[in-house]
Design a protein around this motif. Sequence first.
Motif, mmCIF file in Angstrom:
data_model
loop_
_atom_site.group_PDB
_atom_site.id
_atom_site.type_symbol
_atom_site.label_atom_id
_atom_site.label_comp_id
_atom_site.label_asym_id
_atom_site.label_seq_id
_atom_site.Cartn_x
_atom_site.Cartn_y
_atom_site.Cartn_z
ATOM 1 N N ILE A 43 41.794 -21.794 -30.204
ATOM 2 C CA ILE A 43 41.990 -20.537 -29.456
ATOM 3 C C ILE A 43 42.513 -19.456 -30.389
ATOM 4 O O ILE A 43 42.047 -18.309 -30.375
ATOM 5 C CB ILE A 43 42.958 -20.755 -28.278
ATOM 6 N N SER A 44 43.473 -19.826 -31.215
ATOM 7 C CA SER A 44 44.031 -18.885 -32.189
ATOM 8 C C SER A 44 42.958 -18.395 -33.154
ATOM 9 O O SER A 44 42.872 -17.205 -33.468
ATOM 10 C CB SER A 44 45.167 -19.557 -32.965
ATOM 11 N N MET A 45 42.101 -19.310 -33.630
ATOM 12 C CA MET A 45 41.042 -18.953 -34.571
ATOM 13 C C MET A 45 40.068 -17.941 -33.970
ATOM 14 O O MET A 45 39.660 -16.980 -34.633
ATOM 15 C CB MET A 45 40.274 -20.208 -35.005
ATOM 16 N N MET A 46 39.675 -18.166 -32.714
ATOM 17 C CA MET A 46 38.727 -17.252 -32.067
ATOM 18 C C MET A 46 39.318 -15.854 -31.912
ATOM 19 O O MET A 46 38.639 -14.847 -32.137
ATOM 20 C CB MET A 46 38.298 -17.822 -30.710
ATOM 21 N N PRO A 102 44.276 -21.687 -42.878
ATOM 22 C CA PRO A 102 45.487 -21.925 -42.084
ATOM 23 C C PRO A 102 45.298 -22.994 -41.007
ATOM 24 O O PRO A 102 46.211 -23.776 -40.737
ATOM 25 C CB PRO A 102 45.763 -20.556 -41.442
ATOM 26 N N PHE A 103 44.103 -23.027 -40.403
ATOM 27 C CA PHE A 103 43.838 -24.061 -39.391
ATOM 28 C C PHE A 103 43.917 -25.452 -40.020
ATOM 29 O O PHE A 103 44.431 -26.395 -39.409
ATOM 30 C CB PHE A 103 42.465 -23.838 -38.755
ATOM 31 N N LEU A 104 43.430 -25.589 -41.244
ATOM 32 C CA LEU A 104 43.520 -26.874 -41.944
ATOM 33 C C LEU A 104 44.975 -27.262 -42.186
ATOM 34 O O LEU A 104 45.335 -28.445 -42.151
ATOM 35 C CB LEU A 104 42.769 -26.808 -43.277
ATOM 36 N N GLY A 105 45.820 -26.259 -42.426
ATOM 37 C CA GLY A 105 47.244 -26.524 -42.599
ATOM 38 C C GLY A 105 47.870 -27.090 -41.339
ATOM 39 O O GLY A 105 48.622 -28.072 -41.378
ATOM 40 N N VAL A 106 47.555 -26.477 -40.204
ATOM 41 C CA VAL A 106 48.046 -26.975 -38.909
ATOM 42 C C VAL A 106 47.528 -28.390 -38.661
ATOM 43 O O VAL A 106 48.271 -29.287 -38.234
ATOM 44 C CB VAL A 106 47.606 -26.038 -37.764
ATOM 45 N N LEU A 107 46.235 -28.598 -38.938
ATOM 46 C CA LEU A 107 45.604 -29.903 -38.710
ATOM 47 C C LEU A 107 46.266 -30.987 -39.548
ATOM 48 O O LEU A 107 46.505 -32.107 -39.068
ATOM 49 C CB LEU A 107 44.116 -29.795 -39.051
ATOM 50 N N THR A 108 46.580 -30.680 -40.795
ATOM 51 C CA THR A 108 47.199 -31.665 -41.688
ATOM 52 C C THR A 108 48.559 -32.108 -41.161
ATOM 53 O O THR A 108 48.871 -33.309 -41.139
ATOM 54 C CB THR A 108 47.360 -31.075 -43.103
ATOM 55 N N ALA A 136 49.762 -14.951 -32.474
ATOM 56 C CA ALA A 136 50.757 -13.893 -32.689
ATOM 57 C C ALA A 136 51.656 -14.201 -33.878
ATOM 58 O O ALA A 136 52.076 -13.290 -34.600
ATOM 59 C CB ALA A 136 51.598 -13.704 -31.427
ATOM 60 N N MET A 137 51.965 -15.482 -34.092
ATOM 61 C CA MET A 137 52.768 -15.856 -35.252
ATOM 62 C C MET A 137 52.032 -15.525 -36.547
ATOM 63 O O MET A 137 52.611 -15.016 -37.510
ATOM 64 C CB MET A 137 53.084 -17.354 -35.215
ATOM 65 N N PHE A 138 50.728 -15.835 -36.578
ATOM 66 C CA PHE A 138 49.928 -15.551 -37.759
ATOM 67 C C PHE A 138 49.716 -14.059 -37.952
ATOM 68 O O PHE A 138 49.721 -13.565 -39.071
ATOM 69 C CB PHE A 138 48.554 -16.222 -37.654
ATOM 70 N N PHE A 139 49.509 -13.343 -36.854
ATOM 71 C CA PHE A 139 49.072 -11.958 -36.960
ATOM 72 C C PHE A 139 50.264 -11.032 -37.172
ATOM 73 O O PHE A 139 50.869 -10.517 -36.242
ATOM 74 C CB PHE A 139 48.298 -11.533 -35.713
ATOM 75 N N GLY A 140 50.569 -10.815 -38.441
ATOM 76 C CA GLY A 140 51.692 -9.940 -38.782
ATOM 77 C C GLY A 140 51.235 -8.715 -39.536
ATOM 78 O O GLY A 140 50.101 -8.250 -39.388
ATOM 79 N N PHE A 197 47.844 -18.612 -27.999
ATOM 80 C CA PHE A 197 48.247 -17.207 -28.101
ATOM 81 C C PHE A 197 49.489 -17.052 -28.963
ATOM 82 O O PHE A 197 49.612 -16.106 -29.742
ATOM 83 C CB PHE A 197 48.502 -16.630 -26.708
ATOM 84 N N ALA A 198 50.422 -17.996 -28.792
ATOM 85 C CA ALA A 198 51.646 -17.939 -29.606
ATOM 86 C C ALA A 198 51.318 -18.106 -31.082
ATOM 87 O O ALA A 198 51.844 -17.382 -31.938
ATOM 88 C CB ALA A 198 52.624 -19.019 -29.153
ATOM 89 N N LEU A 199 50.414 -19.051 -31.401
ATOM 90 C CA LEU A 199 50.037 -19.289 -32.792
ATOM 91 C C LEU A 199 49.321 -18.065 -33.368
ATOM 92 O O LEU A 199 49.569 -17.666 -34.513
ATOM 93 C CB LEU A 199 49.134 -20.521 -32.885
#
Length: 437
Positions: free
Chosen positions: A229-232, A54-60, A17-21, A13-15
């Motif tokens: 969770i963030s992606m969904m 963005p998910f790939l960025g987190v994964l890397t 909200a951070m993305f969703f600006g 949820f935090a991730l």
Amino acid sequence: MKNKLGTAVTLGFALFAMFFGAGNLVLPPFIGLQSGDEWFAAVSGFFTTGIIAPFLGVLTVVLFGTSFTDLGKKVNPTIVTVLALLIMLCIGPFVAIPRTAAATFEIGIQPAFTGFNPVVFSVLFFSVVFFLSVSPSKIVDIIGNFLTPFLIISLGVLVVLGLLNPTAIALETDLSAQESYVYAFHQGYQTLDVLASVIFAGIIISAAIDKGFTNANERFKITVFAGLISMMALLFIYGGLIYLGAHSGISVSQEISRVDLLLSISRAVMGTNGTVVISMAVALACLTTAIALTAAMGSFIDKLTKGKISYRVAVILTCIVSGYFSVKSVDEIIEYAVVILSFVYPITFALILTLLFFGKIIFSKSPYIAAIATAGVVASLAVFKHFGLFSEQIDVLNTWLPLSEHELGWVLPSFLAFFITAGLNRGLRKSRNTSPS
């Protein structure tokens, strides 16, 4: 005992909200308006650059360390530090943070309080951001446990009501399904989330460590789970907002602004209460992102200067600079951001992709340096063209660059440079190994 599910949900949820600006809120409805009855193809395009990338960025980041600067061990510490600084300036006080305040003012304040001074609002907004950013250890819990649920509920109500009772049918568009996909794909760059992902990853990983997930394998699993969770959540909100834009009943020829479109949709779906709901959603979306970005900027400057500029001082400076740029309109900020993003985005994405695909099998640093340097050279062409330099020559060159029409002209040259350099390195090693001693 560690609560894995609870931690994953809080971090996810935090991730989200951070993305969703600001950009994430005003862009999707406008994409839906432009794509019309091809809105589903547009959802797919925005999903690619606004969620998967963005998910790939987190994964890397989680694969190779605990923060973006750890990637310097795989590439080059100086190069990665300079790139990190450029990214931080983009997602920090020059573009993303000012855009959060500008969007809050235009959508949440101006319609209800006409004539309200934007400078006064900027001071108030960044005072709140400073107060909630000053304690970095509490940020993830504040965002994930308190602010995000309100954000998801307010946006969820708008999306669900709009899905159940569309205000109009989707108008036919001049764009084909492929063109709608490409258009939304390009618009996904404006979220800045690929750039933000490599910085936010460090915040999420740090929070996971604070909650007891110190083992690298555990840390990887909890971060990936949080990312999913963030992606969904992002897919539900993005898809819903694009659908609402497509079914707004507003013609493309009406030349409505992104902000006015969002306000119009909220009023059509929820009546006079729509303005209140969307104002709350905007305030929460922008506030959570501004807090996360300000904290990230503060931590980065503190670490970069080795404490000479403390976290608290860096947060104050970030708020002041962001406040200065925030008095511009959202559309103005989006307009000048294009130039900056067209340079920084390809370099960052080239680093993410090459490390993600080859970081565990190719250990030499030079191929990665070659890839991002090539991406930087190709990206600089877009900057030159924007300022009217060598435009004709660049247009000719772009006809030879595959995918340049999709703003991805850097992809194949970067990978080609990577493979050539990796091949040369391998050849040199073989030559050394076979040469007589």
